[in-house]
Scaffold this active site. Structure first.
Site, short mmCIF file in Angstrom:
data_model
loop_
_atom_site.label_atom_id
_atom_site.label_comp_id
_atom_site.label_asym_id
_atom_site.label_seq_id
_atom_site.Cartn_x
_atom_site.Cartn_y
_atom_site.Cartn_z
N HIS A 31 0.85 -1.20 0.00
CA HIS A 31 0.00 0.00 0.00
C HIS A 31 0.89 1.25 0.00
O HIS A 31 1.33 1.72 1.05
CB HIS A 31 -0.91 -0.04 1.24
CG HIS A 31 -2.02 0.97 1.22
ND1 HIS A 31 -3.32 0.66 1.53
CD2 HIS A 31 -2.02 2.30 0.92
CE1 HIS A 31 -4.07 1.74 1.43
NE2 HIS A 31 -3.31 2.75 1.07
N HIS A 33 1.04 4.93 -2.39
CA HIS A 33 0.44 5.71 -3.50
C HIS A 33 1.53 6.42 -4.28
O HIS A 33 2.34 7.17 -3.69
CB HIS A 33 -0.54 6.74 -2.96
CG HIS A 33 -1.78 6.16 -2.36
ND1 HIS A 33 -3.01 6.17 -2.99
CD2 HIS A 33 -1.99 5.54 -1.17
CE1 HIS A 33 -3.92 5.61 -2.20
NE2 HIS A 33 -3.32 5.20 -1.09
N ASP A 35 1.24 8.97 -6.26
CA ASP A 35 1.10 10.43 -6.17
C ASP A 35 1.26 10.95 -4.74
O ASP A 35 1.19 12.16 -4.53
CB ASP A 35 -0.24 10.90 -6.78
CG ASP A 35 -1.45 10.18 -6.22
OD1 ASP A 35 -1.35 9.00 -5.84
OD2 ASP A 35 -2.53 10.81 -6.15
N GLY A 190 -9.88 7.60 -1.74
CA GLY A 190 -10.51 8.92 -1.66
C GLY A 190 -11.31 9.03 -0.37
O GLY A 190 -11.30 8.13 0.46
N HIS A 217 -9.88 0.55 0.11
CA HIS A 217 -9.64 1.35 1.32
C HIS A 217 -10.92 1.29 2.17
O HIS A 217 -12.00 1.69 1.70
CB HIS A 217 -9.42 2.82 0.97
CG HIS A 217 -8.05 3.18 0.53
ND1 HIS A 217 -7.54 2.87 -0.70
CD2 HIS A 217 -7.06 3.86 1.18
CE1 HIS A 217 -6.31 3.36 -0.80
NE2 HIS A 217 -5.99 3.96 0.33
N GLU A 220 -10.93 3.17 7.72
CA GLU A 220 -9.93 4.20 8.00
C GLU A 220 -10.65 5.38 8.66
O GLU A 220 -10.48 5.63 9.85
CB GLU A 220 -9.25 4.63 6.69
CG GLU A 220 -8.19 5.70 6.86
CD GLU A 220 -7.63 6.18 5.51
OE1 GLU A 220 -8.27 5.99 4.47
OE2 GLU A 220 -6.54 6.79 5.53
N ASP A 305 1.66 3.99 2.93
CA ASP A 305 0.57 4.80 2.38
C ASP A 305 1.12 5.87 1.46
O ASP A 305 1.00 5.76 0.24
CB ASP A 305 -0.32 5.40 3.48
CG ASP A 305 -1.75 5.67 3.00
OD1 ASP A 305 -2.11 5.18 1.92
OD2 ASP A 305 -2.50 6.36 3.71
#
Ligand SMILES: O=c1[nH]cnc2c1ncn2[C@H]1C[C@H](O)[C@@H](CO)O1
Ligand SMILES: [Zn+2]
EC number: 3.5.4.4
Length: 369
Positions: A31, A33, A35, A190, A217, A220, A305
């Site tokens: 996991h 990202h 970006d 998101g 996801h 959370e 993350d």
């Protein structure tokens, strides 16, 4: 009161002193990202090249600190606002290629031997690229990064559909179309509140019909009910974060039906402690549920993350956990093997990485300590 109200700014992400053995330990990340992990210098250079003038500073060190502090907000929504700056500079083939290559290089330099890196192709169309061109550019960047790292890392892409938009079916189709060329699976990400995963059921059904892997996801910003929906309604094989599954675990450790199902079916939790502290999903490292979940027998994996936004690396996450819970190499070997067992890879490939890379790597580490 919000869980993180008492945290001083950036306390969550303060970088620990990383021990040499932690740096050398073989790691796997499921996991991370794309970006959320750019080098600050790269953002500044790309912004100059593409004419983006919205950066809060052009000093690389200050920019790194800015991301971490801005994301230390106690809210997932505010955490996610910082991605506007990274996505703004990831709108051309060259930029995507560079960011992906550097991502693979940086992970490999941190001792990561296997990585699944995710991003949302729909967020990279503003410069005129098609979805296919975005995926091809990122895949080529990952291959370049693997090559620069001398083959010490294998990187797979996960394509993310954004939960507040309506393109998830299209992104699921893109995942199926590119599965033979570097795309390992699908994810949705998101803002969680108001965007339950079942909104994207057609995407999950498409992936199921084509025997494609996906993670979601959940658990959370929203409680255990979101994990229930992700697993039982949508069919997720893994859960991004999932830490709110603890809502279904009693004080005396008794597991509710959902928690027992997730544990007993070996559904991997992609746990990201520093990110959880920033978004308010956990209060501090010492009380983070990762240790409870691990001791209860869940398939727990440890993840970054967002390396830039959370000011972290796999080594730092390892170190935070070593400091908080006294974990030694045997626990990190357990997390790393769990991650590769839950990887969206063919079984023989998972076994090869575990038997030929991870087990010998930890044996050598233990022998030299
Ligand atoms: O931890 C997260 N939860 C939900 N969404 C996230 C998280 N980290 C990053 N994202 C979003 C922001 C990115 O633009 C997007 C695709 O990588 O995924
Ligand atoms: Zn995430």
């Amino acid at each position: 009161m919000h869980l993180s109200d008492n945290l001083p700014a950036s306390a969550a992400a303060a970088a620990p002193a990383v021990a040499e053995w932690v740096r050398r330990a073989p790691k796997a990340v499921l996991h991370d990202h794309l970006d959320g992990g750019l080098r600050p210098e790269t953002i500044i250079e790309l912004a100059r090249e593409c004419g983006y003038t919205g950066l809060p500073t052009e000093d690389p060190a200050a920019l790194g600190v800015w991301f971490r502090d801005a994301a230390d907000s106690g809210s997932l929504e505010r955490y996610l606002e910082t991605f506007a700056h990274t996505c703004a500079v990831m709108q051309s083939r060259e930029a995507l290629f560079r960011v992906a290559a550097e991502c693979a290089e940086d992970l490999a330099a941190d001792g990561v031997v296997y990585a699944e890196v995710r991003y949302a192709p729909e967020q990279h169309l503003a410069g005129g690229l098609t979805l296919d061109e975005v995926v091809t550019a990122v895949n080529e960047g990952f291959r370049e990064g693997e090559r620069r790292a001398g083959g010490r890392i294998v990187v797979g892409a996960l394509l993310t559909g954004m939960r507040h938009t309506d393109r998830s079916l299209e992104i699921a189709e893109l995942t199926v179309a590119h599965r033979a060329s570097g795309v390992a699976g699908f994810d949705i990400a998101g803002g969680e509140i108001g965007n339950p995963p079942a909104r994207h059921l057609p995407a999950f059904q498409h992936l199921k019909r084509h025997n494609c892997h996906f993670t979601i996801h959940a658990g959370e910003a929203v409680g255990a009910e979101s994990v229930h929906e992700a697993v039982q309604v949508c069919g997720a094989e893994r859960i991004g974060h999932g830490v709110r599954i603890t809502d279904d675990i009693a004080e005396d450790g008794t597991l509710g039906h959902l928690a027992a199902y997730v544990r007993d079916n070996r559904i991997a939790l992609e746990v990201c402690p520093t990110s959880n502290l920033q978004t308010g999903a956990a209060k501090d490292y010492a009380s983070h549920p990762i240790d409870l979940l691990r001791r209860a027998g869940f398939r727990v994996t440890l993840n970054t993350d967002n390396r830039l936004v959370s000011g972290t690396t796999m080594s730092r996450e390892f170190q935070h956990m070593a400091d908080a819970f006294g974990y030694g190499p045997e626990v990190f070997e357990e997390f790393t093997v769990a991650a590769v067992e839950a990887a969206f890879l063919p079984l023989p490939e998972r076994r090869r990485i575990i038997d030929e890379v991870i087990r010998p790597g930890y044996a050598a580490l233990t022998a030299s300590r």
